[in-house]
Design a protein around this motif. Structure first.
Motif, PDB file in Angstrom:
ATOM      1  N   LYS A  57       6.694  -4.057  -5.211  1.00 15.17           N
ATOM      2  CA  LYS A  57       5.762  -3.871  -4.103  1.00 15.17           C
ATOM      3  C   LYS A  57       4.389  -4.427  -4.487  1.00 15.17           C
ATOM      4  N   ILE A  58       3.848  -5.244  -3.580  1.00 14.93           N
ATOM      5  CA  ILE A  58       2.522  -5.834  -3.797  1.00 14.93           C
ATOM      6  C   ILE A  58       1.645  -5.449  -2.616  1.00 14.93           C
ATOM      7  N   ASP A  59       0.654  -4.631  -2.910  1.00 13.79           N
ATOM      8  CA  ASP A  59      -0.255  -4.132  -1.878  1.00 13.79           C
ATOM      9  C   ASP A  59      -1.683  -4.321  -2.393  1.00 13.79           C
TER      10      ASP A  59
ATOM     11  N   THR B 276      15.678  -6.465  -6.581  1.00 11.63           N
ATOM     12  CA  THR B 276      16.498  -6.587  -5.368  1.00 11.63           C
ATOM     13  C   THR B 276      15.656  -6.894  -4.127  1.00 11.63           C
ATOM     14  N   ARG B 277      14.378  -6.563  -4.188  1.00  8.04           N
ATOM     15  CA  ARG B 277      13.529  -6.787  -3.019  1.00  8.04           C
ATOM     16  C   ARG B 277      12.079  -6.947  -3.454  1.00  8.04           C
ATOM     17  N   ILE B 278      11.362  -7.782  -2.682  1.00  2.66           N
ATOM     18  CA  ILE B 278       9.944  -7.998  -2.919  1.00  2.66           C
ATOM     19  C   ILE B 278       9.224  -7.696  -1.612  1.00  2.66           C
ATOM     20  N   ASP B 279       8.434  -6.648  -1.621  1.00  3.28           N
ATOM     21  CA  ASP B 279       7.692  -6.231  -0.422  1.00  3.28           C
ATOM     22  C   ASP B 279       6.240  -6.692  -0.528  1.00  3.28           C
TER      23      ASP B 279
ATOM     24  N   LYS C  88      -5.004 -12.903   1.937  1.00  2.51           N
ATOM     25  CA  LYS C  88      -5.378 -14.296   1.649  1.00  2.51           C
ATOM     26  C   LYS C  88      -4.187 -15.146   1.218  1.00  2.51           C
ATOM     27  N   LEU C  89      -3.005 -14.598   1.222  1.00  3.63           N
ATOM     28  CA  LEU C  89      -1.829 -15.315   0.738  1.00  3.63           C
ATOM     29  C   LEU C  89      -1.493 -16.487   1.666  1.00  3.63           C
ATOM     30  N   ARG C  90      -1.281 -17.676   1.037  1.00  6.67           N
ATOM     31  CA  ARG C  90      -0.962 -18.874   1.817  1.00  6.67           C
ATOM     32  C   ARG C  90       0.404 -19.461   1.487  1.00  6.67           C
ATOM     33  N   GLN C  91       0.875 -19.245   0.267  1.00 13.85           N
ATOM     34  CA  GLN C  91       2.159 -19.843  -0.118  1.00 13.85           C
ATOM     35  C   GLN C  91       2.960 -18.863  -0.958  1.00 13.85           C
ATOM     36  N   VAL C  92       4.266 -18.811  -0.668  1.00 16.50           N
ATOM     37  CA  VAL C  92       5.210 -17.990  -1.429  1.00 16.50           C
ATOM     38  C   VAL C  92       6.377 -18.878  -1.838  1.00 16.50           C
TER      39      VAL C  92
ATOM     40  N   PRO D  49      15.345 -11.588  -0.675  1.00 13.66           N
ATOM     41  CA  PRO D  49      14.605 -10.425  -1.168  1.00 13.66           C
ATOM     42  C   PRO D  49      13.224 -10.240  -0.542  1.00 13.66           C
ATOM     43  N   LEU D  50      12.697 -11.241   0.152  1.00 12.32           N
ATOM     44  CA  LEU D  50      11.323 -11.174   0.639  1.00 12.32           C
ATOM     45  C   LEU D  50      11.229 -10.366   1.925  1.00 12.32           C
ATOM     46  N   HIS D  51      10.229  -9.469   1.947  1.00 15.01           N
ATOM     47  CA  HIS D  51       9.890  -8.710   3.151  1.00 15.01           C
ATOM     48  C   HIS D  51       8.381  -8.843   3.347  1.00 15.01           C
ATOM     49  N   PHE D  52       7.992  -9.293   4.543  1.00 12.21           N
ATOM     50  CA  PHE D  52       6.592  -9.607   4.792  1.00 12.21           C
ATOM     51  C   PHE D  52       5.925  -8.502   5.599  1.00 12.21           C
ATOM     52  N   GLY D  53       4.740  -8.101   5.090  1.00 14.58           N
ATOM     53  CA  GLY D  53       3.907  -7.162   5.822  1.00 14.58           C
ATOM     54  C   GLY D  53       2.717  -7.891   6.423  1.00 14.58           C
ATOM     55  N   TYR D  54       1.507  -7.541   5.958  1.00 13.27           N
ATOM     56  CA  TYR D  54       0.281  -8.145   6.499  1.00 13.27           C
ATOM     57  C   TYR D  54      -0.074  -9.368   5.661  1.00 13.27           C
TER      58      TYR D  54
END
Length: 337
Positions: A273-275, A292-295, A301-305, A316-321
Protein backbone atom coordinates in the motif's frame (compact mmCIF):
# COMPACT_ATOMS: atom_id res chain seq x y z
CA UNK A 1 106.49 94.81 -90.96
CA UNK A 2 106.05 91.25 -92.02
CA UNK A 3 106.92 90.04 -88.54
CA UNK A 4 104.42 92.49 -86.91
CA UNK A 5 101.63 91.42 -89.21
CA UNK A 6 102.37 87.82 -88.46
CA UNK A 7 102.25 88.47 -84.66
CA UNK A 8 98.95 90.35 -84.99
CA UNK A 9 97.40 87.48 -86.96
CA UNK A 10 98.52 84.86 -84.38
CA UNK A 11 97.16 87.00 -81.51
CA UNK A 12 93.87 87.37 -83.36
CA UNK A 13 93.73 83.66 -83.95
CA UNK A 14 94.42 83.02 -80.27
CA UNK A 15 91.59 85.39 -79.30
CA UNK A 16 89.27 83.75 -81.81
CA UNK A 17 90.02 80.29 -80.48
CA UNK A 18 89.56 81.44 -76.91
CA UNK A 19 86.22 83.02 -77.80
CA UNK A 20 85.10 79.90 -79.57
CA UNK A 21 85.88 77.86 -76.46
CA UNK A 22 83.72 80.23 -74.41
CA UNK A 23 80.79 79.83 -76.79
CA UNK A 24 80.94 76.06 -76.52
CA UNK A 25 80.49 76.11 -72.74
CA UNK A 26 76.76 75.91 -72.00
CA UNK A 27 75.26 78.10 -69.25
CA UNK A 28 74.60 76.45 -65.85
CA UNK A 29 70.86 76.67 -66.13
CA UNK A 30 70.81 75.08 -69.56
CA UNK A 31 73.25 72.23 -68.93
CA UNK A 32 72.17 69.10 -70.73
CA UNK A 33 71.13 66.24 -68.42
CA UNK A 34 73.22 63.90 -70.51
CA UNK A 35 76.32 65.99 -70.38
CA UNK A 36 79.53 65.04 -68.69
CA UNK A 37 78.91 67.43 -65.76
CA UNK A 38 75.60 65.75 -64.70
CA UNK A 39 75.44 65.36 -60.91
CA UNK A 40 72.61 63.86 -58.70
CA UNK A 41 70.70 66.35 -56.67
CA UNK A 42 71.76 66.37 -53.04
CA UNK A 43 69.12 64.65 -50.79
CA UNK A 44 66.91 63.46 -53.65
CA UNK A 45 67.89 59.78 -53.31
CA UNK A 46 67.53 59.92 -49.54
CA UNK A 47 64.02 61.34 -49.83
CA UNK A 48 62.98 58.64 -52.31
CA UNK A 49 64.47 55.88 -50.10
CA UNK A 50 62.70 57.24 -47.03
CA UNK A 51 59.37 57.33 -48.87
CA UNK A 52 59.78 53.72 -49.97
CA UNK A 53 60.56 52.62 -46.41
CA UNK A 54 57.47 54.42 -45.08
CA UNK A 55 55.29 52.75 -47.72
CA UNK A 56 56.67 49.34 -46.76
CA UNK A 57 55.93 50.01 -43.08
CA UNK A 58 52.33 51.01 -43.86
CA UNK A 59 51.83 47.90 -45.98
CA UNK A 60 53.22 45.72 -43.20
CA UNK A 61 50.88 47.39 -40.70
CA UNK A 62 47.89 46.65 -42.97
CA UNK A 63 48.93 43.01 -43.28
CA UNK A 64 49.37 42.65 -39.51
CA UNK A 65 45.86 44.04 -38.93
CA UNK A 66 44.18 41.77 -41.50
CA UNK A 67 46.02 38.56 -40.59
CA UNK A 68 45.95 36.84 -37.15
CA UNK A 69 49.07 36.63 -35.11
CA UNK A 70 51.11 33.44 -35.61
CA UNK A 71 50.52 30.71 -32.99
CA UNK A 72 52.98 30.55 -30.10
CA UNK A 73 55.83 28.15 -30.47
CA UNK A 74 56.01 25.25 -28.03
CA UNK A 75 58.86 23.01 -27.26
CA UNK A 76 58.56 19.46 -28.46
CA UNK A 77 58.24 18.13 -24.90
CA UNK A 78 55.92 20.86 -23.52
CA UNK A 79 52.69 19.83 -21.71
CA UNK A 80 50.10 21.88 -23.57
CA UNK A 81 47.08 20.42 -21.74
CA UNK A 82 48.33 21.39 -18.28
CA UNK A 83 48.84 24.93 -19.57
CA UNK A 84 45.07 25.30 -20.08
CA UNK A 85 42.96 27.21 -17.53
CA UNK A 86 41.29 25.16 -14.81
CA UNK A 87 37.73 25.52 -16.12
CA UNK A 88 38.81 23.92 -19.42
CA UNK A 89 40.61 21.11 -17.59
CA UNK A 90 37.41 20.44 -15.62
CA UNK A 91 35.45 20.34 -18.89
CA UNK A 92 37.83 17.60 -20.07
CA UNK A 93 37.50 15.58 -16.86
CA UNK A 94 33.69 15.89 -16.93
CA UNK A 95 33.67 13.94 -20.20
CA UNK A 96 35.72 11.05 -18.80
CA UNK A 97 34.62 8.04 -16.84
CA UNK A 98 35.06 8.71 -13.14
CA UNK A 99 37.86 6.16 -12.81
CA UNK A 100 39.73 7.76 -15.70
CA UNK A 101 39.19 11.22 -14.19
CA UNK A 102 40.66 10.07 -10.87
CA UNK A 103 43.63 8.52 -12.65
CA UNK A 104 44.17 11.74 -14.58
CA UNK A 105 44.20 13.57 -11.25
CA UNK A 106 47.38 11.70 -10.33
CA UNK A 107 49.34 13.17 -13.25
CA UNK A 108 50.55 16.26 -11.44
CA UNK A 109 50.09 18.31 -8.29
CA UNK A 110 47.84 20.73 -10.14
CA UNK A 111 45.61 17.94 -11.55
CA UNK A 112 45.38 16.16 -8.21
CA UNK A 113 42.76 18.48 -6.73
CA UNK A 114 40.63 18.81 -9.89
CA UNK A 115 38.45 15.68 -9.34
CA UNK A 116 37.16 17.26 -6.12
CA UNK A 117 35.71 20.09 -8.23
CA UNK A 118 33.70 17.89 -10.61
CA UNK A 119 30.04 18.84 -10.95
CA UNK A 120 28.97 15.20 -11.45
CA UNK A 121 30.12 12.12 -9.52
CA UNK A 122 28.88 8.62 -10.38
CA UNK A 123 30.39 6.06 -8.02
CA UNK A 124 29.41 2.38 -8.12
CA UNK A 125 30.73 -0.37 -5.87
CA UNK A 126 30.73 -2.70 -8.91
CA UNK A 127 33.70 -0.71 -10.23
CA UNK A 128 35.87 -1.82 -7.30
CA UNK A 129 37.49 -5.22 -7.07
CA UNK A 130 37.79 -7.13 -3.84
CA UNK A 131 38.02 -10.67 -2.60
CA UNK A 132 34.84 -10.10 -0.59
CA UNK A 133 31.97 -7.59 -0.74
CA UNK A 134 33.37 -6.07 2.46
CA UNK A 135 36.68 -5.31 0.76
CA UNK A 136 34.84 -3.84 -2.22
CA UNK A 137 32.91 -1.58 0.15
CA UNK A 138 36.17 -0.56 1.84
CA UNK A 139 37.51 0.60 -1.52
CA UNK A 140 34.20 2.28 -2.36
CA UNK A 141 34.03 4.31 0.84
CA UNK A 142 37.70 5.28 0.51
CA UNK A 143 37.06 6.65 -2.97
CA UNK A 144 33.92 8.43 -1.79
CA UNK A 145 35.82 10.01 1.08
CA UNK A 146 38.56 11.33 -1.22
CA UNK A 147 36.09 12.68 -3.80
CA UNK A 148 33.41 14.10 -1.51
CA UNK A 149 35.58 15.70 1.14
CA UNK A 150 34.13 19.20 1.29
CA UNK A 151 36.44 22.03 0.25
CA UNK A 152 35.78 25.67 1.22
CA UNK A 153 32.89 27.28 -0.64
CA UNK A 154 35.19 29.91 -2.12
CA UNK A 155 37.24 27.17 -3.82
CA UNK A 156 34.55 24.62 -4.65
CA UNK A 157 32.48 24.28 -7.76
CA UNK A 158 28.92 23.12 -7.24
CA UNK A 159 28.43 19.33 -7.12
CA UNK A 160 25.24 19.21 -9.16
CA UNK A 161 24.79 15.45 -9.50
CA UNK A 162 25.77 12.65 -7.11
CA UNK A 163 24.98 9.01 -7.94
CA UNK A 164 26.06 6.28 -5.49
CA UNK A 165 25.62 2.53 -5.86
CA UNK A 166 26.55 0.42 -2.83
CA UNK A 167 25.82 -2.78 -0.92
CA UNK A 168 23.75 -3.51 2.16
CA UNK A 169 24.36 -4.30 4.97
CA UNK A 170 27.50 -2.69 6.29
CA UNK A 171 26.83 -0.32 9.23
CA UNK A 172 30.32 1.30 9.38
CA UNK A 173 30.26 1.97 5.66
CA UNK A 174 26.70 3.28 5.78
CA UNK A 175 27.59 5.79 8.47
CA UNK A 176 30.52 7.06 6.38
CA UNK A 177 28.32 7.41 3.31
CA UNK A 178 25.57 9.14 5.28
CA UNK A 179 27.93 11.73 6.77
CA UNK A 180 29.64 12.45 3.44
CA UNK A 181 26.34 12.91 1.61
CA UNK A 182 24.92 15.16 4.32
CA UNK A 183 28.02 17.35 4.15
CA UNK A 184 27.63 17.69 0.37
CA UNK A 185 23.89 18.44 0.28
CA UNK A 186 24.20 20.87 3.19
CA UNK A 187 25.87 23.26 0.76
CA UNK A 188 22.47 23.55 -0.93
CA UNK A 189 23.74 23.19 -4.51
CA UNK A 190 22.92 19.55 -5.31
CA UNK A 191 20.27 19.08 -7.99
CA UNK A 192 20.36 15.29 -8.42
CA UNK A 193 21.01 12.70 -5.69
CA UNK A 194 20.56 9.02 -6.51
CA UNK A 195 21.06 5.85 -4.44
CA UNK A 196 21.19 2.37 -5.97
CA UNK A 197 21.23 -0.14 -3.11
CA UNK A 198 21.42 -3.91 -3.43
CA UNK A 199 22.62 -7.06 -1.70
CA UNK A 200 26.01 -8.53 -2.66
CA UNK A 201 24.58 -12.05 -2.90
CA UNK A 202 21.23 -13.21 -4.33
CA UNK A 203 21.17 -16.27 -2.06
CA UNK A 204 19.94 -14.52 1.10
CA UNK A 205 16.98 -16.08 2.84
CA UNK A 206 13.75 -14.18 3.45
CA UNK A 207 14.55 -13.55 7.16
CA UNK A 208 17.99 -12.23 6.17
CA UNK A 209 16.48 -9.94 3.58
CA UNK A 210 13.94 -8.73 6.13
CA UNK A 211 16.72 -7.92 8.61
CA UNK A 212 18.64 -6.02 5.92
CA UNK A 213 15.44 -4.14 5.07
CA UNK A 214 15.14 -3.03 8.70
CA UNK A 215 18.77 -1.88 8.66
CA UNK A 216 18.04 0.18 5.57
CA UNK A 217 15.06 1.85 7.25
CA UNK A 218 17.30 2.64 10.25
CA UNK A 219 19.87 4.12 7.86
CA UNK A 220 17.17 6.34 6.36
CA UNK A 221 16.08 7.56 9.81
CA UNK A 222 19.67 8.18 10.98
CA UNK A 223 20.48 10.59 8.13
CA UNK A 224 17.28 12.51 7.39
CA UNK A 225 19.06 15.43 5.70
CA UNK A 226 20.68 13.15 3.12
CA UNK A 227 17.40 11.35 2.35
CA UNK A 228 15.44 14.60 2.19
CA UNK A 229 17.61 15.57 -0.82
CA UNK A 230 17.21 12.19 -2.52
CA UNK A 231 15.69 12.50 -6.02
CA UNK A 232 15.94 8.87 -7.19
CA UNK A 233 16.11 5.58 -5.28
CA UNK A 234 16.54 2.03 -6.57
CA UNK A 235 16.31 -0.92 -4.13
CA UNK A 236 17.12 -4.51 -5.08
CA UNK A 237 16.45 -7.81 -3.23
CA UNK A 238 15.27 -6.24 0.01
CA UNK A 239 12.22 -7.23 2.09
CA UNK A 240 9.93 -4.68 3.78
CA UNK A 241 6.96 -4.40 6.06
CA UNK A 242 3.59 -3.21 4.82
CA UNK A 243 4.06 0.45 5.71
CA UNK A 244 7.80 0.81 5.06
CA UNK A 245 7.50 2.04 1.48
CA UNK A 246 4.94 4.69 2.41
CA UNK A 247 7.16 5.92 5.26
CA UNK A 248 10.19 5.94 2.97
CA UNK A 249 8.48 8.03 0.29
CA UNK A 250 7.09 10.43 2.88
CA UNK A 251 10.54 11.03 4.43
CA UNK A 252 12.15 11.79 1.04
CA UNK A 253 10.62 15.16 0.20
CA UNK A 254 12.44 15.54 -3.15
CA UNK A 255 12.04 11.94 -4.30
CA UNK A 256 10.78 11.72 -7.89
CA UNK A 257 11.61 8.13 -8.93
CA UNK A 258 11.40 4.88 -6.95
CA UNK A 259 12.37 1.49 -8.36
CA UNK A 260 11.76 -1.78 -6.50
CA UNK A 261 13.52 -4.73 -8.16
CA UNK A 262 12.95 -8.29 -6.87
CA UNK A 263 11.87 -6.86 -3.54
CA UNK A 264 9.11 -8.44 -1.49
CA UNK A 265 6.89 -8.02 1.54
CA UNK A 266 7.58 -9.92 4.71
CA UNK A 267 4.16 -10.75 6.13
CA UNK A 268 0.79 -11.83 4.84
CA UNK A 269 -1.24 -10.50 3.20
CA UNK A 270 1.24 -9.53 0.52
CA UNK A 271 -0.40 -6.19 -0.30
CA UNK A 272 1.83 -3.20 -0.93
CA UNK A 273 0.00 0.00 0.00
CA UNK A 274 1.30 3.42 -1.03
CA UNK A 275 -0.49 6.38 0.50
CA UNK A 276 1.55 9.57 0.14
CA UNK A 277 -0.77 12.55 -0.44
CA UNK A 278 1.98 15.13 0.22
CA UNK A 279 4.81 13.57 -1.82
CA UNK A 280 6.08 14.75 -5.20
CA UNK A 281 6.95 11.29 -6.53
CA UNK A 282 6.30 11.05 -10.27
CA UNK A 283 7.51 7.60 -11.33
CA UNK A 284 7.11 4.14 -9.75
CA UNK A 285 8.69 0.95 -11.11
CA UNK A 286 7.83 -2.51 -9.77
CA UNK A 287 10.09 -5.14 -11.33
CA UNK A 288 9.49 -8.73 -10.21
CA UNK A 289 8.07 -7.55 -6.89
CA UNK A 290 6.88 -10.33 -4.59
CA UNK A 291 3.37 -9.19 -3.67
CA UNK A 292 -0.14 -10.09 -4.74
CA UNK A 293 -1.45 -6.54 -5.01
CA UNK A 294 -0.21 -2.97 -5.20
CA UNK A 295 -2.65 -0.33 -3.96
CA UNK A 296 -1.87 3.22 -5.07
CA UNK A 297 -4.21 4.87 -2.60
CA UNK A 298 -3.13 8.52 -2.94
CA UNK A 299 -0.19 9.58 -5.08
CA UNK A 300 -1.27 12.95 -6.53
CA UNK A 301 1.90 13.76 -8.54
CA UNK A 302 2.34 10.29 -10.04
CA UNK A 303 2.72 10.32 -13.84
CA UNK A 304 4.13 6.93 -14.80
CA UNK A 305 3.80 3.39 -13.45
CA UNK A 306 5.81 0.41 -14.71
CA UNK A 307 4.89 -3.10 -13.58
CA UNK A 308 6.94 -6.04 -14.83
CA UNK A 309 6.57 -9.78 -14.11
CA UNK A 310 4.14 -10.01 -11.20
CA UNK A 311 3.47 -13.28 -9.40
CA UNK A 312 -0.32 -13.26 -9.28
CA UNK A 313 -2.66 -14.38 -12.03
CA UNK A 314 -4.48 -11.05 -12.00
CA UNK A 315 -3.14 -7.58 -12.60
CA UNK A 316 -1.76 -6.45 -9.22
CA UNK A 317 -2.29 -2.70 -9.71
CA UNK A 318 -5.22 -0.93 -8.06
CA UNK A 319 -5.53 2.81 -8.61
CA UNK A 320 -6.88 5.30 -6.11
CA UNK A 321 -6.24 9.06 -6.30
CA UNK A 322 -3.73 9.52 -9.14
CA UNK A 323 -5.03 12.59 -11.05
CA UNK A 324 -1.82 13.22 -13.05
CA UNK A 325 -1.22 9.64 -14.18
CA UNK A 326 -0.30 9.62 -17.87
CA UNK A 327 1.46 6.32 -18.59
CA UNK A 328 1.00 2.72 -17.40
CA UNK A 329 3.41 0.10 -18.75
CA UNK A 330 2.58 -3.55 -18.06
CA UNK A 331 4.86 -6.40 -19.00
CA UNK A 332 4.53 -10.01 -17.86
CA UNK A 333 5.54 -13.37 -19.23
CA UNK A 334 2.77 -15.59 -20.52
CA UNK A 335 1.52 -18.15 -17.99
CA UNK A 336 0.23 -21.64 -18.83
CA UNK A 337 -2.48 -23.41 -16.88
Amino acid sequence: ACRESTKSKSAASRRGSKGSRIEMVAPRGRRSPSGPDRRPQAGGGERSAGGAAASEQKAAARVSVNQPAPPPKFNAGADRISALPEHLLLEILERLDLREAVRAGALSRRWRRLPKHLSRVDLDVAHFQGATPLEAMDAFTGAARSLLAVVPLAESSALKSLILGFYMPSPPHLSTIGRLVQDVVSLGQTECLEFCISLPSPSNTVPQRAEIGRQFMSFCQAYPVAFSWLTSLALERLAFGHSDITELISSCGRLRRLTLRTCRLVDLPFVLKIDTPCSGIQELKFLCVGCTRIDLISVPKLRQVVCHSWISEKLPLHFGYVPELRSVLLDSRAMAW
